[in-house]
Design an enzyme around this catalytic site. Structure first.
Site, mmCIF file in Angstrom:
data_model
loop_
_atom_site.group_PDB
_atom_site.id
_atom_site.type_symbol
_atom_site.label_atom_id
_atom_site.label_comp_id
_atom_site.label_asym_id
_atom_site.label_seq_id
_atom_site.Cartn_x
_atom_site.Cartn_y
_atom_site.Cartn_z
ATOM 1 C CG HIS A 19 -0.400 -0.107 2.873
ATOM 2 N ND1 HIS A 19 0.071 1.454 2.792
ATOM 3 C CD2 HIS A 19 -0.670 -0.818 3.613
ATOM 4 C CE1 HIS A 19 0.439 0.844 3.937
ATOM 5 N NE2 HIS A 19 0.087 -0.516 4.634
ATOM 6 C CB CYS A 21 1.248 -3.368 5.212
ATOM 7 S SG CYS A 21 -0.386 -4.046 5.192
#
Length: 177
Positions: free
Chosen positions: A133, A152
């Protein structure tokens, strides 16, 4: 007259020095999508945790690279929810979220069946919601330094725009230590 010239010179030095401090802290501006060779889709993404690098390939040729941020405790493979580690192994992009809390996100199919089985045997939660992301919404210009995610893989917003354009669901992702 000399005093004004000296004052202007001092102010100029302070301004230039401030720019160098900002450059040193935040680095060069993130590449814009037009800086990346034009491809319609990539066939593979490699994430090298120790190098803090994401490489995307098309037909075996690297067409895109980006510096990345990882989980706040990046060493080793993800074991349990909340450990701050980024998982290692072979994954697939299985979802796209244009409404992410982070500027666009591409979801990985973590936890895999083997991750779930391992966690179950240990009586723990393997975690989930692992994404590639952009930056937190509201930080459109800034790229946060260091490893700050919960597990992430984060890139700049401009880099995420490029990945969003060329990474379809089903793209294989390999995450190496």
């Amino acid at each position: 007259m000399l005093r004004r010239a000296l004052l202007r010179g001092a102010l100029l030095l302070l301004a230039v020095g401030g720019l160098f401090v900002l450059w040193d802290r935040y680095g060069p501006p993130a590449p814009t999508p037009d800086m990346v060779p034009s491809v319609e889709r990539v066939g593979h993404i490699l994430i090298e945790k120790s190098a803090r690098r994401l490489s995307a390939t098309a037909d075996g040729v690297v067409v895109f690279q980006a510096e990345i941020a990882l989980g706040f405790e990046p060493g080793g493979d993800k074991q349990i929810e909340g450990d701050g580690k980024t998982p290692e192994g072979h994954f697939t992009i299985n979802r796209r979220n244009p409404q992410s809390a982070f500027h666009l996100s591409l979801g990985l199919d973590y936890p895999r069946p083997e991750d779930i089985a391992r966690a179950k045997a240990q009586g723990v939660d393997p975690g989930g919601d692992i994404f590639i992301h952009g930056q937190p919404n509201g930080l459109s210009v800034l790229t946060l330094p260091g490893d700050w995610t919960a597990g992430c893989i984060a890139v700049s917003n401009a880099e995420m725009d490029t990945l969003w354009r060329v990474v379809p669901i089903g793209t294989p992702v390999e995450i190496r230590p």
